[in-house]
Design an enzyme around this catalytic site. Structure first.
Site, mmCIF file in Angstrom:
data_model
loop_
_atom_site.group_PDB
_atom_site.id
_atom_site.type_symbol
_atom_site.label_atom_id
_atom_site.label_comp_id
_atom_site.label_asym_id
_atom_site.label_seq_id
_atom_site.Cartn_x
_atom_site.Cartn_y
_atom_site.Cartn_z
ATOM 1 C CE LYS A 54 29.399 28.394 30.572
ATOM 2 N NZ LYS A 54 30.626 28.373 29.749
ATOM 3 N NE ARG B 77 27.698 32.343 26.164
ATOM 4 C CZ ARG B 77 27.559 31.031 26.323
ATOM 5 N NH1 ARG B 77 26.485 30.540 26.903
ATOM 6 N NH2 ARG B 77 28.494 30.222 25.914
ATOM 7 N NE ARG C 121 32.699 20.374 25.149
ATOM 8 C CZ ARG C 121 32.028 21.420 25.623
ATOM 9 N NH1 ARG C 121 31.808 21.537 26.926
ATOM 10 N NH2 ARG C 121 31.608 22.360 24.819
ATOM 11 N NE ARG D 263 29.201 22.205 21.410
ATOM 12 C CZ ARG D 263 29.035 22.812 22.581
ATOM 13 N NH1 ARG D 263 28.712 22.119 23.646
ATOM 14 N NH2 ARG D 263 29.189 24.115 22.700
ATOM 15 N NE ARG E 122 31.930 28.160 22.082
ATOM 16 C CZ ARG E 122 31.996 26.913 22.573
ATOM 17 N NH1 ARG E 122 32.696 25.999 21.942
ATOM 18 N NH2 ARG E 122 31.345 26.613 23.664
HETATM 19 P P1 AMP Z 1 27.312 26.934 25.539
HETATM 20 O O1 AMP Z 1 26.880 25.511 25.398
HETATM 21 O O2 AMP Z 1 26.802 27.594 26.785
HETATM 22 O O3 AMP Z 1 28.800 27.111 25.355
HETATM 23 O O4 AMP Z 1 26.612 27.734 24.334
HETATM 24 C C1 AMP Z 1 26.836 27.386 22.992
HETATM 25 C C2 AMP Z 1 26.385 28.511 22.078
HETATM 26 O O5 AMP Z 1 24.988 28.796 22.271
HETATM 27 C C3 AMP Z 1 27.084 29.854 22.291
HETATM 28 O O6 AMP Z 1 28.333 29.939 21.652
HETATM 29 C C4 AMP Z 1 26.043 30.822 21.706
HETATM 30 O O7 AMP Z 1 26.069 30.782 20.288
HETATM 31 C C5 AMP Z 1 24.731 30.199 22.152
HETATM 32 N N1 AMP Z 1 24.284 30.702 23.473
HETATM 33 C C6 AMP Z 1 24.156 29.963 24.617
HETATM 34 N N2 AMP Z 1 23.728 30.732 25.630
HETATM 35 C C7 AMP Z 1 23.599 31.985 25.136
HETATM 36 C C8 AMP Z 1 23.212 33.243 25.699
HETATM 37 N N3 AMP Z 1 22.886 33.372 27.002
HETATM 38 N N4 AMP Z 1 23.176 34.318 24.876
HETATM 39 C C9 AMP Z 1 23.493 34.214 23.575
HETATM 40 N N5 AMP Z 1 23.878 33.083 22.981
HETATM 41 C C10 AMP Z 1 23.943 31.959 23.750
#
Ligand code: AMP
Length: 215
Positions: free
Chosen positions: A13, A88, A130, A163, A174
């Site tokens: 993404k 999400r 990654r 990370r 996740r």
């Molecule tokens: P990402 O970088 O999009 O994979 O997001 C990393 C982490 O940020 C996720 O595992 C959640 O803990 C938090 N997060 C990101 N976007 C959201 C969202 N829309 N709603 C809730 N938690 C989020």
């Protein structure tokens, strides 16, 4: 143009959102990146979000919604945006539709939700490889996007890291959260004729071409 990009963690993404934002000259709004930056800077938001991020759990809807609303109202979003990692959950998507349809909202409503379809096994494999820059958040992959100098960020020269939430055990959490809470959005956007489904298994360049063709 206002877009959202959906898909499991590791589906690409972020990579696609960065290219699309550049090409379409729209703002890239990544809730994950905003939250990680808040954690790095130890802001009140970061302190609240840290435990959720580390466990691979979702930050509460109301917290994320405030972040997105603030970003959507910044001048850089005036020409449109791509939401990366938001919505999400179904309540987040419903809240977004309510904001979009509010009479005082200056933006046109969300036009398309791009869905990158990738298997769980592929996501776990990609995320364990990654590497991320702890300073600026840029990400690298040893095959598709290696750094110029091994283990070093091209932009800020910091030493790259795995990370915390990209470790296989957290990635599995996740993915569980994704299937339970985020995957229902596929039907939600299909039902309103806004879903653009893309096979996320090819190269980033190929995926990008397919997205542009379907948009
Ligand atoms: P990402 O970088 O999009 O994979 O997001 C990393 C982490 O940020 C996720 O595992 C959640 O803990 C938090 N997060 C990101 N976007 C959201 C969202 N829309 N709603 C809730 N938690 C989020």
């Amino acid at each position: 143009m206002n877009l959202a990009i959906l898909g499991p963690p590791g589906s690409g993404k972020g990579t696609q959102a960065v290219h699309l934002a550049k090409q379409l000259q729209i703002a890239h709004i990544s809730t994950g990146e905003i939250l990680r930056e808040a954690v790095r800077k130890k802001t009140p938001l970061g302190c609240e979000a840290k435990k959720f991020l580390e466990a691979g759990q979702l930050v509460p809807d109301a917290v994320v919604l405030e972040i997105v609303k603030a970003k959507m109202h910044e001048p850089t979003s005036a020409g449109g945006y791509i939401l990366d990692g938001f919505p999400r959950t179904i309540p987040q998507a419903q809240m977004l539709d309510r904001i979009d349809n509010h009479p005082q909202n200056p933006h046109p409503p969300l036009e398309k939700a791009i869905y990158l379809e990738v298997s769980d096994e592929e996501c776990v494999a990609r995320l364990s490889e990654r590497r991320t820059c702890p300073e600026c958040g840029l990400t690298y992959n040893p095959v598709t996007h290696p750094p110029k100098k091994a283990e070093t960020c091209d932009a800020c020269k910091a030493q790259l890291i795995l990370r915390e939430d990209d470790r296989p055990e957290t990635v599995r959490n996740r993915l569980q959260v994704y299937h339970a809470q985020t995957a229902p959005l596929i039907q939600y956007y299909e039902g309103s004729g806004r879903l653009v489904k893309i096979n996320g298994n090819s190269s980033p360049q190929e995926i990008y071409k397919n997205i542009i063709n379907l948009l």
